[in-house]
Structures are given as structure tokens and as C-alpha cells.
Write a protein that holds these residues in place. Structure first.
Motif, short mmCIF file in Angstrom:
data_model
loop_
_atom_site.label_atom_id
_atom_site.label_comp_id
_atom_site.label_asym_id
_atom_site.label_seq_id
_atom_site.Cartn_x
_atom_site.Cartn_y
_atom_site.Cartn_z
N GLU A 101 9.27 46.24 55.72
CA GLU A 101 7.83 46.18 55.45
C GLU A 101 7.38 44.73 55.43
OE1 GLU A 101 7.27 48.11 51.77
OE2 GLU A 101 7.12 50.08 52.69
N VAL A 138 14.85 51.14 66.66
CA VAL A 138 13.67 50.92 65.83
C VAL A 138 12.84 52.18 65.84
CG1 VAL A 138 11.57 49.59 65.65
CG2 VAL A 138 13.65 48.48 66.36
N LEU A 139 12.45 52.66 64.69
CA LEU A 139 11.62 53.86 64.70
C LEU A 139 10.65 53.89 63.52
CD1 LEU A 139 13.30 56.11 62.65
CD2 LEU A 139 14.81 55.85 64.57
N ILE A 140 9.58 54.62 63.74
CA ILE A 140 8.63 54.84 62.66
C ILE A 140 8.85 56.25 62.17
CG2 ILE A 140 6.23 54.86 61.97
CD1 ILE A 140 5.57 53.18 64.32
N GLN A 141 9.05 56.39 60.87
CA GLN A 141 9.27 57.72 60.36
C GLN A 141 7.95 58.37 60.00
OE1 GLN A 141 12.31 57.37 57.30
NE2 GLN A 141 13.65 58.35 58.78
N GLU A 142 8.08 59.66 59.76
CA GLU A 142 6.88 60.42 59.46
C GLU A 142 6.19 59.89 58.21
OE1 GLU A 142 7.54 64.41 60.36
OE2 GLU A 142 5.87 65.11 59.17
N THR A 143 6.97 59.33 57.33
CA THR A 143 6.40 58.80 56.09
C THR A 143 5.68 57.49 56.32
OG1 THR A 143 8.54 57.79 55.75
CG2 THR A 143 8.09 59.82 54.57
N GLY A 144 5.71 56.98 57.53
CA GLY A 144 5.05 55.72 57.81
C GLY A 144 5.97 54.53 57.63
N GLU A 145 7.22 54.80 57.35
CA GLU A 145 8.16 53.70 57.19
C GLU A 145 8.62 53.20 58.55
OE1 GLU A 145 11.04 54.08 53.53
OE2 GLU A 145 11.08 55.75 54.87
N HIS A 146 8.84 51.90 58.63
CA HIS A 146 9.41 51.35 59.84
C HIS A 146 10.89 51.14 59.59
CE1 HIS A 146 5.19 50.68 60.32
NE2 HIS A 146 5.39 50.47 61.60
N SER A 153 14.12 47.39 52.35
CA SER A 153 14.55 48.29 51.30
C SER A 153 15.28 49.47 51.91
CB SER A 153 13.33 48.78 50.53
OG SER A 153 12.42 49.38 51.42
N VAL A 158 4.93 45.37 63.78
CA VAL A 158 5.18 46.38 64.81
C VAL A 158 5.48 45.70 66.15
CG1 VAL A 158 4.14 48.26 66.10
CG2 VAL A 158 3.78 48.10 63.65
N MET A 184 0.81 44.08 59.19
CA MET A 184 1.47 45.22 59.83
C MET A 184 1.53 45.11 61.36
SD MET A 184 3.02 47.53 58.42
CE MET A 184 3.30 49.21 57.98
#
Lengths: 250, 1105
Positions: free
Chosen positions: B626, B652-660, B689, B637, B633
Motif C-alpha cells: 500500500e 502482481v495482482l489486485i484482489q477483490e478486497t482492493g489489496e494490491h 503487510s 499501480v 495510489m
């Protein structure tokens, strides 16, 4: 009167006092810290976890126990436990700084959670994480107001955050089905409330799929009901328009 | 021969026969980069004094600080031997496990490799790995046993001991090679066996089993390392010396008068010299005779070291003079013996000569590329070479010929992309201008100035100058300075930002090799992605198509681009090239837009993409990233995208929770990626984290046994019922629960009542639902379009068949009394209308099931109640989206709407409009469960108009309602009903599980098991890999326990086991039970961000805060 010597006194440590005035007398009970709030909110059900001792005092710090006749005159009973329960629920507590602190922290986090839940990054249509929102809230020096609901405050926070970062409330996707007659007229009225119109279809009926700000939902609902006299209908397609699934960068 | 000029290199590149593409591979800290340093210093690029200290190939700052190589980088060297000039493209590779992907990129574009082994440490895990990689890519290895000096100085071995030690190492390596060889032969044999079985099924006669397994028939002697084969040399890179036995064989053949080739054969092995007869005899260990190698080679070196370390001046001088060397006064007087040794040895036995000699002799040139390798490169997946289209098969000859004539197709493989600062690009470097250029530029500027003046006077159009200008803008700083004096200030403003931007930006350069044809600057070429299929192209496009034409039909995974810049890779430097002949390693600029990580470039579209790189380590260490400041942001990205391109192994991926999320191969790799992100690609502060672990909520069947495994009898059941009754007291007013968990709830305005029950779905059903998520979604779309009466859109037959199949599967798995007819009554799926939860409508006249789309007819009648239908479904969606325990989505739950009573609500309309003729039956239509379907139908015909009138009324009453709109109330009520229905059942959390595949050798098996069990893993199976001593273990592991798992397992097994984690399924965690909202926990829950709903107290018990 008992003799006040070191040998026969029971020292109570870590005490939170709950007070109540009844029949011109002051009554106190000795509780554990942090537990009174828990009892009141219903999380803690074991009375022994809350009370240090089941006796009712006149003055906890001096260790003076209330007299039986006073109890009867004030509460109509001399069942100490019963009286303790009454005092616990109705008496006044002094909230310790720690308790207040945790409570505020809790609220802070609640607000962040609500914001994270309701908002997206308008560029990616993905939600922000709670941790990030918390950090952003600290950055704008948001202070929690303990007497306002978290939801209200969350809405406030969103407004303030918008100045600093790209954040927007997640849109709601709705579908209206309107009779053609009123359709045209109504559409003009709806326009300011709609963010994006995704599809529009004039058939036998006017059908619109659009994105709106969730705050306008009730307004739109009322408007449609009133204008079409119940003939038009409105359907929630999705409550939160967010990207689904994981995305891999390629 | 200080600094070979660029022209020389270009000239050398043309002579394909004398090119060697090699890479240096080894375990970490075995001296790859030091060896590279020595080789580089032989070309005068760095001083020989600094060789081994500078680590020229480690150009990154963190590489220098940590002292490990992190990327593969190439340099071109020139070597002269026997009147032949060679061009050696040397690639240094990292040895650390985390960067084994870089090794793969290096190995792919080489023809040979130098395997370096530490003489003290011997064969290490990574040595095995690189050997395997070289083997898989089919490139020829040679062996360098490095750090011989440590045997003398640190271990204080006698020459004899050292000899046995070296022999031992050699045997180990040969054993590894042997194992690789056998496994390959066995594999091939097995393949042949299955093929022959398939064909010989018809011939039942032969029953004799062939036990030979083909091993005996395959010759493997050429594979092994042996000094007498000339593919092993002994070195000390730090002291700058190295030798093969050839060197000594030549030396002693003169001295002893024995033939060179005899010496070559006997210098390594158990032979000794009979000094009396001057004959070489087969040794007899018992006699304590020294082998030739000890006597003639090692003892000399040992005595030299001894003399220098003891500072025996006389002896040193004697040795030096007898060897005919000249030692500079400065070195001779130096107090540090290391310097003296270096000075003497690097003259006596220069390491670069011996290594490069061996490379030139033993390793193949690009012309000698084995046919087997070509076929392998061209065959993606399971296809065999013969199955490729003929046009493609023709390319094989181009490969083998490696021709540089114009007709030869250009084939280039890009193995990775790497970022360089714009500053270090040759075009951006300040360089002296030639007089013509200066003159030209002045003329140019003057013209522009004149134009400016003209433009200021009369509006003379600014023309072509600008076009010519753009090409000149970015390059040189001083140029603009020159210009500045002449041009007007307005012009300056436009120029400056362009330059600055160019400097800030990172350029991506492709690390590539030309396999055939000549790559020219500005050439048009096809970029073939990994999934490209040449057959597809040949089908669509007629033959005789060239890359230059623009009107190409778009073909998947293929693009056309221009080779903008070609570079010669010189370690940290880049040199511009105009063209690159075949067989060379090169850098290509301008592919940033076209190539992600690796690609095949070819002028002929019939070329298939090369097989993907074979990575030893897959990325497994996951972290969430983050930005420190939330407003940054977009930079993050962008940075992550660049990082993804620059690193062959990162994900590298963005999860559904919005986490990178960043997935890397290991901790060191992670550190490097983060540094890159911070300093290079994103240029922002970031925080890292552990990622949020997803959970799912579900319910289970009520337990049949209690905690001590005794059957729960009737009495206890009654007790349970009593308990639920007690629980009811907690429930707010207006909610009723009966014994089997049916919840009845009324809306706040008391006009509608819903009855909902929750049931656990069988596991298989949940699985089917998860698999068919996409299908459900398309069903949903179909249904909604049907409802609008758009029958025009016909459903594709395939989809229909699929839906039918899906329905059947569900029916198969949902059997028994409880589930009767349930499939037909499915109303919706959730959450998001496609999840693994079901809403079932048990009301009798229920029609709008999800299967509507199968009948493909519109049910008009449904639209009347659509308002209510939708509200109920929305409520269900909300409830499944976040469960009552910790607001995680639900999974595997079936909600049954048993009753749905709106009579009161409509009744209200009735009483308010007495003049309307409304009988009881009318209301019955709406309290849907009370009347039989036939009766309903009867009323349906005349109901619309009455209903309409009523709803007019309704609109008004609704607005007056103090509880808000009725639809909203219905949503909320349904949601609440679902939640309560869940809470009266035994609730469970589901944890996400990884399947974990671990390759480990037998000796560390125990440790692997220890780590697994410590982290609550479950071993599913364990089997031995045929032909090797590796075990493959399959296990499942909770995601929550996976952080640091890879690292721990590597540490505990000293790198001999490497796990791979793949998400597999959700599993009900029985330790995570919820009773009365208190969750007792078996997992270590410090990871779980309960989003503030639940806290953790000292005893490890979770409670809702």
C-alpha cells in the motif's frame, strides 16, 4: 462498627465504582474496570466477572458497607445481588480513560470499515482496504465524535477524504421500468440524480439501467412511485458496483 | 588489447563460427561474479588488480551491498587463440534460489554454460538445480572447480588430500549428471513404451517383458566431467589463476619426454611416475605412491603458496625466475601475501586463458545447435514436432543453418525485459560532436530562428522543421544548450520538459538472442505471444505474406512492431548497433509496449512461439502493498505494472478486497522488488503487510455426537431445544423461531410476514455451484432479457445444453426427502447472483425459477410481483454477502422461503377502497401459499386491473409510511430473517486452503513433515519420482498459516525442499466454532483482521467487541 485494622480489611484493586442515589442516600458498588460497559451492552453475562464483591457500599474507597435498613428503604429489598444488578444498570459510571480510549479507537475503526465498505477507487472500481482508509483518516486529522453515529461520521469522512484522494461512493446499479407516457417527463426529473446511464430502451415501456449514488436511492424511489402512481417499477441490480474477482496485471 | 573498439566487436559478430554464448552458473557464493571479473579484466575493461573485488557485473547498488548477484547480465568479450579470434558473449547469473528465474532467462539464450563449484563446499542444492536447468535446456556444460586456494590456505590439506577431495567432488557431480541422464532415458523409454503398447495391442503374441529399460543401450560417456576430457579446470578466481591438465601436459611432455597425449590421459587418475624408468605406471594405492596429478601439478602450486605465505624471499625469487615471470617491484615488495600470489599466479597460470580456451574448444558455437534442442524449443505444450505445420518445420533448417543472408527468416527470442535509466542509453550520453554535425546543427538552428522571425512578422506557416526536430529533441543535452542561445524562449519551454521526462523515465530493453537471420535497426517484425499458434495464422492468411504489409487481419497473441534500437550489452554499458548477425546476444529497445516478460520475435508468421521458460522456483511469498499516502495510489499501480514487466518471476495482482498483492519467489527477491518499487518504478513510500485472509461462513448439520464422542440422546436434544428457546429471548420482538429453525419475521409496518429456514448444502453441490459461476451469471442475464420480452435473442444451443447438464448435476446431488423438488424451486443464487448459496421458494405458485431461461418463454405474470420478488432477492443477496459471524461472505447455505404472506399489506388496500369489488379470493392470490394453483390461475386473468388500481393507492400509502418505502422494508426484513435463520444453526467458519506440492530429497523428508504439521498442514500423498531420489509430497495447508511457510521449509531443509502453493478450496474448520457468538479458536488468529467486529482476549478467545 468494625475495627479498621490492616488485618481484617480486604483491599480491592483495579476498581471501577458505580454510584447511584436513592432515597437521599448514596450507594456504590465495586466493579472491575472495562466490565461495566460490557455488561450494559449485553456482551458480558456473568455477574461475577463484573462485580468485585456482591456487597453494596456507601463508600467503596473507605470500605463502608451500606446498612440493611437503608437498602430496604431505598430498594425495598435487602438482596444484595439484586440491588447490585439494579445499580449496575442504572447507576452512573465513571468511564476510565482507557475505556474511553478503546471506545474511541473502536469507533474510529468502525468508521474506517464503513467507509471502506461503501467506497471505491473511481479509477479502478476497486475498494480501498480498511488499513489504508484508517491511514488516510489520520492524515486528514479526523477526530471521532463519540456522540454521533458511526454511519453519520463515515459519510462526513468520505466528503473530507475526497479532497485528498480519489475516492467515491460505490454506485448502485438500478433498473427502472417506466410507462412510456410518463417516461419522458420523468426522465428529465431523474436525470440530475443519475450518475451514468448504461442502457436505455424504448419498447412498450421505457427501460433504463443506470448507476446512481446510493444517497439518492430513496429520492428516486419516491419520485417514481409518485409520478407513475405505482406503475413504474425500480429494481436494484447491484448494491455496489465494484470490480469482481482478482485481477492479474499482464 | 585494451578496450576493443565497437567496430572490432561488430566485425567479430559476423563470424558465427567463432561466437560462444555462455553463462556462468553455480550455487550462491561459489564465485561466479569473481570469475566473470577475471574474464572481463582480460579484455582490459577493468584493471586486473580490481578483478574479483569490483564485481563489475553487479551493477545494482543492493547487489554490491549484499554481495550477491540478483540479475543476469551480459557482456561481450574478445579472445584470441591460435590465430582465431573469438567473440564470447558471457552472461553472469545469480546463484540465490530466489533468483533462479534469472538463471532460466540466461540459460535459454546460451549454447553452453560454465558450472562453477566451490572446492571446499562441493555440490550444493543450487548446483543441482542449475545442472538440471542446463540439462533441460539441452546446453552443454563445462566444469570449473573454484577456490582451490582455500584447500591450501584454510583447510591446510596436503596435495594428496586435496586430490582425493577434488576427485570426490567430481564424482558427486557426475553422479548428478548420471541421475539426470537416467531419468531422461527412463522417461523417453516410458513414452516409447506407451506408444508401442498402443500400436501393439492388436498383437497379443509377445509376452516377454523387456527389463533392460533402454539404459544399457544409450551411450552416456560424453556427458560426464573429467579433466582428461578437457571439460574440467581448476581455478582460484580470487587469486587469478586456473589451469586445465592440458597446460601441464604440454609443459611436462617437453621436460619428461613423454608424449602429450599420453600425459593427457594419465595426468588425472591413479597413475604414478616411475622416476627410474621414466615410465608412467598404473598406480597401486597401497604402495603410497603419489598420483601424477599430485606430483606434477598440485605440489608445485602448494610449494608456491608455502613460499609466499612464509615470505621466503629467496624461494619466491627462485620460483619466479624458473617460471620466467616478471613481477613488478610494487607487488614484490607488498606485505600482503595475497597480492604477491595474485601477481605471480596470474602471470603463470592466467585464469582467463584457461577458462576461455576451454570455452572455445569444448562449447559449441551457435552453428552447432543440436537438432533436438531446436525441436524442443519450437514445440509448445504436448505437441510433437511432427505435428507442426510444414512451414514451421522448415524453420528448423533455418535454425540449424543460422544463416545471415537476407533470405533467412529473422528469429529472435526475448528472454526478459530489463529497465535501464534513460541516462545510460547510448543515445542520451554526451558524446563529442563531429564538425559536420555541429555545422548541420547550426544551420538548422539558424533556419529555425529565421522562421521564427518570419512567423512573428507575417503568419508564415511553420512547416517541416518540426518534423525533423522531434528526432533531435530527446538525445543530447548540450545540443539543446547550443540551441538555446539561438532559439527564442518560447521554444525553450517546450523543449525542456520533454528532456526531463525522458530522463525520469525508465527504458525497457529486451534481453534477447538472434537465432537466425540478421536483425536490423528499424526492421518490422512480428511479436509472438506465448499462446500464439502458427496454424491459426496460416489458416487465415494466404502464403507469401510479409511483415511489412499493414492490412493484417488481427490474429490473437500476435503483434507487429519495429526494432527501434539494437544494443550491444557490455555489462553496465550499452553500445548502439545498426544490425546484429545471427547467433548473438543483444539488447532491443522499443519493445516495451509489445512484450510483457518474454516473447518470440520473427519475420515469418509461421514460427511458433518458443516453449515457455522453465522456472525452478514459482512465486509463493505473498504480501500486500500500500502507498504510505493514500493519494499516491495511481503511482503505485503504475509502478507495479512496470515491476511486473521488469521481473521475470514476480506476480502482481489486485484482489477483490482492493489489496494490491505482490507475489515473489522468496524473501530476498521480495526485498529487491520492494526496493525497485520504491526507488525506481513507483518512486513513493510504500508499506507492506500480510494480506487479508479471506474466510467464508457456513452452517453444518447439528452434531450427532457430543464433545466426548457420545451420542446425543433425546434428552440432550430437548436440552438443546430449550437452549434455543432461551436464545430466542435475545431475539428482538416480532421474530419467532420454531424447534427446527424456521424463522418467521414481520416487516416493521406489520404488513408482510416471511418465513425462512437455513439448511447446509451438501459439499458436492457447493462445489458444482462454484464451478459453474459463469454459467449462472449468463443464466441470470438470459432470464432478465426474457423478462423484458426480448425473445429475439436466441440462446445458444451449447449454453442451453450446459444449463441442462448443470441442472441435472444439481438434481443428482440433491436427493432425499428434504431436498425434494428443490432444484425446480431455486429462485436465486447469492451473493452477487452467482455465488455458492441458494435461495429456494417453497410457495406453491412459485414460477420465476432460475430455470426460466430454459423454457425460453416470457412469464408475464411474474412482473406484477416483481417489485416484491426483487426486494426479497436483494435481501437474500445482502445476507449472503456478509454473514452474522464476522461479516464474511456465506458459502454452501440454502435458504428456504417457506411462506410469504403479504395479505395484510394488500388487505390494507382493500379496506381503504370499499367501493371496489374485492372478494376474499383476491387477497388469496397474494397470500400465495394458501390457495391451490388452479384457483390462482383463475384469478390471474382478471386481477391485473384491480391490482393496478390498488397499487395506485399503494403508492400513496407507501409514502405515508413512517418506516420508509415498502420495498426497502422488505429487503431489510429478508436480510434479518436470513441472518437469524443462520444463527439458530451451528455456524462454522471456512478457511481457505492451499494445496502444497513439495519436492524434497529423502534425507530432509522428516523436517518437511515437521514444518507441515506445525502449521496444521495435512499430507495427502507422498511418492517417489522415478529415476531420482526426490520425493513429491502433496499436502493441504490453511492460507492463514502460509506466511513464512516457504521460508521456514527452505531454512529447515537447507534449501533441499521447495514448496509450491496453489489455492485449492474452502474447508470447514471445526475448531472455529461459534456458540453464542463466542468463537473459540484453534488457529493463531493474530492474522485475521476481523474488521473490528471481533476482538481477541488474553486467553485467545474471540469475542465480538
Amino acid at each position: 462498627m468494625s475495627i479498621f485494622t490492616p488485618t481484617n480489611q480486604i483491599r480491592l484493586t483495579n476498581v471501577a465504582v458505580v454510584r447511584m442515589k436513592r432515597a437521599g442516600k448514596r450507594f456504590e458498588i465495586a466493579c472491575y474496570k472495562n466490565k461495566v460497559v460490557g455488561w450494559r451492552s449485553g456482551v458480558e453475562k456473568d455477574l461475577d466477572e463484573v462485580l468485585q464483591t456482591h456487597s453494596v457500599f456507601v463508600n467503596v474507597s473507605k470500605g463502608q458497607v451500606a446498612k440493611k435498613e437503608d437498602l430496604i428503604s431505598a430498594f425495598g429489598t435487602d438482596d444484595q445481588t439484586e440491588i447490585c444488578k439494579q445499580i449496575l444498570t442504572k447507576g452512573e459510571v465513571q468511564v476510565s480513560d482507557k475505556e474511553r480510549h478503546t471506545q474511541l479507537e473502536q469507533m474510529f475503526r468502525d468508521i474506517a470499515t464503513i467507509v471502506a465498505d461503501k467506497c471505491v477507487n473511481p479509477e479502478t472500481k476497486r475498494p480501498y482496504t480498511v488499513i489504508l482508509i484508517e491511514r488516510a483518516m489520520k492524515d486528514i486529522h479526523y477526530s471521532v465524535k463519540p456522540n454521533k453515529s458511526t454511519k453519520q461520521q463515515a459519510l462526513e469522512v468520505i466528503k473530507q477524504l475526497k479532497e485528498n484522494m480519489k475516492i467515491e461512493r460505490a454506485h448502485m446499479r438500478l433498473r427502472f421500468i417506466l410507462p412510456v407516457r410518463e417516461g419522458k417527463k420523468l426522465k428529465e426529473k431523474l436525470k440530475p440524480l443519475i450518475k451514468v446511464i448504461e442502457s436505455e430502451d424504448f419498447g412498450e415501456q421505457l427501460e433504463i439501467v443506470c448507476l446512481i449514488d446510493p444517497g439518492c436511492f430513496r429520492e428516486i424511489d419516491e419520485l417514481i412511485q409518485r409520478e407513475t402512481k405505482g406503475k413504474g417499477s425500480l429494481e436494484v441490480l447491484s448494491l455496489k458496483d465494484v470490480e469482481e474477482g482478482d485481477e492479474k496485471f499482464e | 588489447m585494451v578496450l576493443n573498439s565497437l567496430d572490432k566487436m561488430i566485425q567479430l559478430q559476423r563470424n558465427t563460427r567463432n561466437i560462444r554464448n555462455i553463462c556462468i552458473l553455480a550455487h550462491v557464493d561459489h564465485g561466479k561474479t569473481t570469475l566473470a571479473d577475471c574474464l572481463i579484466s582480460s579484455n582490459g575493461i577493468i584493471s586486473s588488480r580490481l578483478a574479483g573485488k569490483l564485481r563489475y557485473m553487479d551493477s545494482r547498488e543492493d547487489e554490491q551491498i549484499r554481495g550477491i548477484t540478483m540479475k543476469s547480465s551480459a557482456i561481450s568479450l574478445h579472445y584470441e587463440k591460435d590465430d582465431q579470434e573469438y567473440l564470447i558473449n558471457l552472461i553472469d547469473s545469480p546463484g540465490h534460489v530466489d533468483f533462479s528465474s534469472e538463471v532460466s532467462t540466461a540459460v535459454r539464450i546460451c549454447d553452453g554454460c560454465i558450472i562453477v563449484v566451490d572446492a571446499v563446499e562441493g555440490v550444493c542444492p543450487q548446483t543441482q538445480a542449475v545442472l538440471r536447468q542446463a540439462w533441460l535446456e539441452n546446453i552443454r556444460p563445462v566444469l570449473v572447480i573454484n577456490k582451490i586456494d582455500r584447500l591450501i590456505v584454510e583447510l591446510k590439506f596436503t596435495p594428496q588430500e586435496a586430490y582425493f577431495h577434488l576427485k570426490n567432488i567430481l564424482e558427486q557431480i557426475n553422479a548428478l549428471t548420471g541421475a539426470l541422464f537416467t531419468s531422461k532415458v527412463l522417461e523417453e523409454w516410458a513414452k516409447r513404451e506407451t506408444e508401442s503398447q498402443a500400436s501393439s495391442n492388436s498383437v497379443p503374441g509377445e509376452q516377454v517383458y523387456d527389463w533392460s529399460a533402454g539404459l544399457e543401450h544409450t551411450d552416456d560417456s560424453h556427458l560426464y566431467f573429467s579433466p582428461d576430457q578437457g571439460n574440467v579446470i581448476f581455478t582460484s578466481a580470487i587469486d587469478g589463476w586456473g589451469f586445465g591438465i592440458e597446460h601441464f601436459a604440454k609443459l611436462y611432455s617437453q621436460k619428461l619426454g613423454i608424449k602429450t597425449d599420453v600425459l593427457l590421459k594419465t595426468l588425472w587418475g591413479d597413475y604414478y611416475l616411475n622416476t627410474k624408468s621414466k615410465k608412467i605406471m598404473k598406480a597401486d594405492q597401497t604402495k603410497g605412491k603419489k598420483p601424477l596429478f599430485v606430483q606434477l601439478v598440485l605440489e608445485n602450486i602448494w610449494s608456491l603458496y608455502e613460499a609466499v605465505l612464509k615470505k621466503d624471499k629467496e624461494k619466491i625469487d627462485k620460483i619466479v625466475s624458473s617460471l620466467g615471470l616478471k613481477i613488478g617491484a610494487r607487488e614484490a615488495r607488498h606485505s600482503d601475501p595475497k597480492v604477491q600470489i595474485n601477481a605471480i599466479c596470474s602471470q603463470w597460470l592466467p585464469i582467463s586463458n584457461s577458462v576461455l580456451d576451454m570455452v572455445c574448444q569444448k562449447l559449441p558455437s551457435p552453428l552447432d545447435i543440436p537438432a533436438e534442442r531446436v525441436e524442443r524449443l519450437l514445440c509448445t505444450g504436448a505437441r510433437t514436432f511432427d505435428s507442426l505445420p510444414p512451414e514451421t518445420q522448415e524453420l528448423k533448417t533455418a535454425f540449424m543453418k543460422c544463416g545471415s543472408d537476407d533470405t533467412a527468416p529473422v528469429i529472435i527470442f526475448v528472454s526478459k525485459m530489463f529497465a535501464v535509466d534513460a541516462k545510460s542509453l547510448p543515445c542520451n550520453k554526451p558524446r563529442p560532436l563531429t564538425p559536420e554535425e555541429i555545422a548541420q546543427r547550426r544551420e538548422f538552428a539558424r533556419r529555425r530562428h529565421a522562421e521564427k522571425l518570419a512567423a512573428a512578422q507575417g503568419q508564415v506557416p511553420l512547416e517541416p522543421t518540426l518534423v525533423g526536430n522531434t528526432s533531435e529533441i530527446c538525445p543530447k543535452k548540450e545540443e539543446t544548450k547550443n540551441d538555446e542561445q539561438l532559439t527564442s524562449p518560447a521554444e525553450n519551454i517546450t523543449l525542456k520538459p520533454v528532456i526531463q521526462e525522458a530522463e525520469d523515465k525508465d527504458y525497457f530493453i529486451a534481453f534477447a538472442r538472434v537465432f537466425s537471420g540478421v536483425a536490423r535497426k528499424g526492421q518490422k517484425i512480428f511479436v509472438l505471444g506465448p499462446k500464439y499458434d502458427p496454424a491459426e495464422f496460416l489458416r487465415r492468411v494466404p502464403l507469401g505474406f510479409s511483415a511489412s504489409s499493414d492490412d493484417l487481419p488481427s490474429i490473437p497473441h500476435m503483434a507487429c512492431c519495429t526494432l527501434e534500437n539494437l544494443y550491444l550489452l557490455m555489462g553496465r554499458e550499452l553500445e548502439d548497433l545498426q544490425e546484429v548477425p545471427p547467433g548473438n546476444v543483444l539488447g532491443i529497445g522499443g519493445l516495451q509496449e509489445f512484450v510483457l516478460k518474454s516473447a518470440t520475435l520473427c519475420t515469418s508468421p509461421s514460427c511458433p512461439p518458443f516453449i515457455p521458460l522453465n522456472f525452478e522456483a514459482t512465486p509463493i511469498v505473498r504480501v500486500a502493498v500500500e502507498p504510505k499516502h493514500p493519494s499516491e495510489m495511481p503511482q503505485l499501480v503504475k509502478g507495479m505494472k512496470l515491476l511486473n514487466q521488469a521481473d521475470p518471476c514476480v506476480q502482481v495482482l489486485i484482489q477483490e478486497t482492493g489489496e494490491h498483492v505482490l507475489v515473489t519467489a522468496g524473501e530476498v527477491h521480495l526485498q529487491r522488488c520492494l526496493d525497485d518499487l520504491k526507488e525506481r518504478f513507483a518512486k513513493i513510500q510504500i508499506s507492506v503487510s500480510e494480506p487479508i485472509i479471506p474466510f467464508r461462513e457456513t452452517i453444518t448439520k447439528p452434531p450427532k455426537v457430543d464433545m466426548v464422542n457420545e451420542e446425543i440422546g433425546k434428552q440432550q436434544k430437548i436440552a438443546v431445544i430449550h437452549q434455543t428457546k432461551e436464545d430466542q429471548n435475545k431475539l428482538p420482538e416480532g421474530v419467532q423461531v420454531d424447534a427446527d429453525g424456521l424463522i418467521t419475521i414481520t416487516t416493521p409496518n406489520k404488513l408482510a410476514t416471511l418465513s425462512v429456514r437455513a439448511m447446509p448444502l451438501p459439499e458436492e453441490v457447493t462445489q458444482i455451484l462454484e464451478e459453474n459461476c459463469d454459467l449462472i451469471r449468463s443464466m441470470e442475464q438470459l432470464t432478465s432479457s426474457l423478462n423484458e420480452g426480448e425473445n429475439t435473442q436466441m440462446i445458444h444451443e451449447k449454453t442451453q445444453a450446459k444449463i441442462q447438464e448443470f441442472k441435472q448435476k444439481l438434481e443428482q446431488n440433491l436427493q432425499g426427502r428434504k431436498w425434494r423438488n428443490v432444484v425446480d424451486q431455486i429462485w436465486s443464487f447469492g451473493p452477487r447472483k452467482c455465488g455458492p448459496n441458494i435461495l429456494v421458494n417453497r410457495c406453491k405458485d412459485f414460477k420465476s425459477s432460475v430455470w426460466q431461461c430454459l423454457e425460453s418463454k416470457c412469464i408475464k405474470d411474474a412482473s406484477k410481483y416483481r417489485d416484491f420478488d426483487n426486494s426479497i432477492i436483494s435481501g437474500f443477496q445482502l445476507a449472503t454477502f456478509s454473514g452474522p459471524m464476522c461479516e464474511e461472505p456465506l458459502m454452501g447455505v440454502c435458504f428456504v422461503l417457506e411462506k410469504w404472506d403479504l395479505s395484510k399489506f394488500l388487505g390494507q388496500g382493500v379496506t381503504e377502497k370499499p367501493e371496489e369489488e374485492l372478494d376474499r379470493g383476491e387477497t388469496a392470490v397474494l397470500s400465495r401459499d394458501s390457495k391451490s394453483p388452479t384457483e390462482n390461475e383463475q384469478f390471474q386473468d382478471d386481477s391485473p386491473e384491480t391490482l393496478e388500481k390498488k397499487s395506485k393507492r399503494k403508492g400513496e400509502t407507501l409514502l405515508a409510511d413512517c418506516y420508509g418505502p415498502f420495498s426497502g422494508q422488505l429487503i431489510a426484513t429478508m436480510k434479518e430473517a436470513c441472518r437469524y435463520a443462520l444463527q439458530v444453526k451451528p455456524q462454522r467458519l471456512m478457511a481457505a486452503m492451499y494445496t502444497c506440492e513439495i519436492m524434497a530429497t529423502a534425507e530432509v523428508l522428516g523436517r518437511v513433515y515437521a514444518v507441515l504439521s506445525k502449521r496444521e498442514g495435512r499430507v495427502l500423498q507422498e511418492e517417489m519420482k522415478e529415476g531420482t531420489d526426490m520425493f513429491i509430497i502433496k499436502a493441504v495447508l490453511p492460507v492463514a498459516e502460509s506466511f513464512g511457510f516457504a521460508d521456514e521449509i527452505r531454512k529447515r531443509t537447507s534449501g533441499l525442499a521447495s514448496p509450491q502453493l496453489v489455492f485449492s478450496h474452502w474447508e470447514v474448520h471445526h475448531l472455529l466454532t461459534v456458540t453464542k457468538q463466542v468463537i473459540s479458536v484453534g488457529l493463531n488468529f493474530s492474522y485475521v483482521p476481523w474488521r473490528g467486529q471481533v476482538g481477541l482476549d488474553a486467553s485467545g478467545v474471540l469475542f465480538p467487541a
